[in-house]
Design a protein around this motif. Structure first.
Motif, PDB file in Angstrom:
ATOM      1  N   SER A  20       0.781  -1.250   0.066  1.00 17.42           N
ATOM      2  CA  SER A  20       0.082   0.014   0.009  1.00 17.42           C
ATOM      3  C   SER A  20       0.819   1.154   0.049  1.00 17.42           C
ATOM      4  CB  SER A  20      -0.861   0.010   1.150  1.00 17.42           C
ATOM      5  OG  SER A  20      -0.247   0.081   2.464  1.00 17.42           O
ATOM      6  N   LYS A  21       2.059   1.287   0.436  1.00 15.02           N
ATOM      7  CA  LYS A  21       2.843   2.270   0.309  1.00 15.02           C
ATOM      8  C   LYS A  21       3.833   2.771  -0.846  1.00 15.02           C
ATOM      9  CE  LYS A  21       4.531   1.435   5.413  1.00 15.02           C
ATOM     10  NZ  LYS A  21       5.558   1.059   6.029  1.00 15.02           N
ATOM     11  N   VAL A  22       3.531   1.399  -1.822  1.00 12.04           N
ATOM     12  CA  VAL A  22       4.266   1.558  -3.111  1.00 12.04           C
ATOM     13  C   VAL A  22       3.449   2.511  -4.089  1.00 12.04           C
ATOM     14  CG1 VAL A  22       4.727   0.472  -5.168  1.00 12.04           C
ATOM     15  CG2 VAL A  22       5.276  -0.533  -3.148  1.00 12.04           C
ATOM     16  N   THR A  23       4.195   3.605  -4.863  1.00 11.34           N
ATOM     17  CA  THR A  23       3.582   4.611  -5.725  1.00 11.34           C
ATOM     18  C   THR A  23       3.741   3.787  -7.186  1.00 11.34           C
ATOM     19  OG1 THR A  23       4.497   6.252  -4.472  1.00 11.34           O
ATOM     20  CG2 THR A  23       3.579   6.727  -6.745  1.00 11.34           C
ATOM     21  N   TRP A  24       2.456   3.369  -7.722  1.00  9.39           N
ATOM     22  CA  TRP A  24       2.315   2.611  -8.775  1.00  9.39           C
ATOM     23  C   TRP A  24       2.178   3.425  -9.783  1.00  9.39           C
ATOM     24  CZ3 TRP A  24       3.326  -2.387  -8.041  1.00  9.39           C
ATOM     25  CH2 TRP A  24       3.294  -3.086  -7.003  1.00  9.39           C
ATOM     26  N   PRO A  25       2.642   3.128 -10.954  1.00 12.16           N
ATOM     27  CA  PRO A  25       2.503   4.116 -11.965  1.00 12.16           C
ATOM     28  C   PRO A  25       1.214   3.998 -12.833  1.00 12.16           C
ATOM     29  CG  PRO A  25       3.655   2.043 -12.810  1.00 12.16           C
ATOM     30  CD  PRO A  25       3.567   2.001 -11.441  1.00 12.16           C
ATOM     31  N   SER A  26       0.764   5.104 -13.362  1.00  9.08           N
ATOM     32  CA  SER A  26      -0.576   5.041 -14.116  1.00  9.08           C
ATOM     33  C   SER A  26      -0.469   4.264 -15.387  1.00  9.08           C
ATOM     34  CB  SER A  26      -1.145   6.649 -14.357  1.00  9.08           C
ATOM     35  OG  SER A  26       0.009   7.052 -15.522  1.00  9.08           O
ATOM     36  N   ARG A  27      -1.681   4.133 -15.799  1.00 13.06           N
ATOM     37  CA  ARG A  27      -1.768   3.135 -17.007  1.00 13.06           C
ATOM     38  C   ARG A  27      -0.962   3.858 -18.226  1.00 13.06           C
ATOM     39  NH1 ARG A  27      -5.084  -0.893 -18.192  1.00 13.06           N
ATOM     40  NH2 ARG A  27      -5.558  -1.415 -20.422  1.00 13.06           N
ATOM     41  N   ARG A  28      -1.199   5.150 -18.188  1.00 16.72           N
ATOM     42  CA  ARG A  28      -0.604   6.012 -19.385  1.00 16.72           C
ATOM     43  C   ARG A  28       1.084   6.095 -19.227  1.00 16.72           C
ATOM     44  NH1 ARG A  28       1.320  11.164 -20.644  1.00 16.72           N
ATOM     45  NH2 ARG A  28       0.703  11.988 -22.665  1.00 16.72           N
ATOM     46  N   GLU A  29       1.478   6.069 -17.960  1.00 15.61           N
ATOM     47  CA  GLU A  29       3.033   5.899 -17.774  1.00 15.61           C
ATOM     48  C   GLU A  29       3.418   4.567 -18.304  1.00 15.61           C
ATOM     49  OE1 GLU A  29       3.762   9.009 -14.135  1.00 15.61           O
ATOM     50  OE2 GLU A  29       2.947   6.981 -13.764  1.00 15.61           O
ATOM     51  N   MET A  31       2.122   2.335 -20.346  1.00 17.78           N
ATOM     52  CA  MET A  31       2.122   2.489 -21.719  1.00 17.78           C
ATOM     53  C   MET A  31       3.137   3.042 -22.577  1.00 17.78           C
ATOM     54  SD  MET A  31      -0.300   0.105 -22.667  1.00 17.78           S
ATOM     55  CE  MET A  31      -0.452   0.601 -24.341  1.00 17.78           C
ATOM     56  N   ILE A  32       3.381   4.441 -22.077  1.00 19.59           N
ATOM     57  CA  ILE A  32       4.590   4.994 -22.740  1.00 19.59           C
ATOM     58  C   ILE A  32       5.834   4.180 -22.331  1.00 19.59           C
ATOM     59  CG2 ILE A  32       5.762   6.990 -22.588  1.00 19.59           C
ATOM     60  CD1 ILE A  32       3.333   8.528 -21.835  1.00 19.59           C
ATOM     61  N   SER A  33       6.139   3.649 -21.267  1.00 20.52           N
ATOM     62  CA  SER A  33       7.457   3.074 -20.916  1.00 20.52           C
ATOM     63  C   SER A  33       7.470   1.933 -21.657  1.00 20.52           C
ATOM     64  CB  SER A  33       7.503   2.752 -19.601  1.00 20.52           C
ATOM     65  OG  SER A  33       7.316   3.974 -18.548  1.00 20.52           O
ATOM     66  N   THR A  34       6.377   1.100 -21.886  1.00 18.37           N
ATOM     67  CA  THR A  34       6.492  -0.043 -22.617  1.00 18.37           C
ATOM     68  C   THR A  34       6.790   0.175 -24.334  1.00 18.37           C
ATOM     69  OG1 THR A  34       4.756  -1.064 -21.203  1.00 18.37           O
ATOM     70  CG2 THR A  34       5.174  -1.961 -23.708  1.00 18.37           C
ATOM     71  N   ILE A  35       6.156   1.307 -24.764  1.00 20.31           N
ATOM     72  CA  ILE A  35       6.202   1.663 -26.237  1.00 20.31           C
ATOM     73  C   ILE A  35       7.675   2.136 -26.432  1.00 20.31           C
ATOM     74  CG2 ILE A  35       5.958   3.285 -27.856  1.00 20.31           C
ATOM     75  CD1 ILE A  35       2.882   3.121 -26.745  1.00 20.31           C
ATOM     76  N   MET A  36       8.307   2.734 -25.270  1.00 23.78           N
ATOM     77  CA  MET A  36       9.958   3.317 -25.280  1.00 23.78           C
ATOM     78  C   MET A  36      10.761   1.844 -25.424  1.00 23.78           C
ATOM     79  SD  MET A  36       9.754   6.657 -23.152  1.00 23.78           S
ATOM     80  CE  MET A  36      11.585   6.886 -23.366  1.00 23.78           C
TER      81      MET A  36
END
Length: 67
Positions: A20-29, A31-36
């Motif tokens: 619960s303390k982890v900052t999870w990336p958004s769906r957009r982040e 997708m962008i990371s995956t594409i990169m």
């Protein structure tokens, strides 16, 4: 090294607390990371393919063997 045994239920409770303390990336982040990553992987594959072809051509010219 002394090992401390933990009740499995306490362990799972601690895991939930920590996740619960982890900052999870958004769906957009994500997708962008995956594409990169995919883009750079394709770029690296093209670079190594071209390098391999150039080296193979040079070896063929120098040694007169191959193909």
């Amino acid at each position: 090294m002394a090992s401390k045994t933990t009740n499995p239920f306490v362990f799972l409770q601690q895991v939930r607390t920590e996740t619960s303390k982890v900052t999870w990336p958004s769906r957009r982040e994500t997708m962008i990371s995956t594409i990169m990553v995919m883009g750079f992987a394709c770029l690296a594959a093209a670079f190594f393919f071209a390098s391999d072809q150039i080296i193979a051509f040079a070896i063929e010219l120098i040694l007169g063997i191959g193909r």
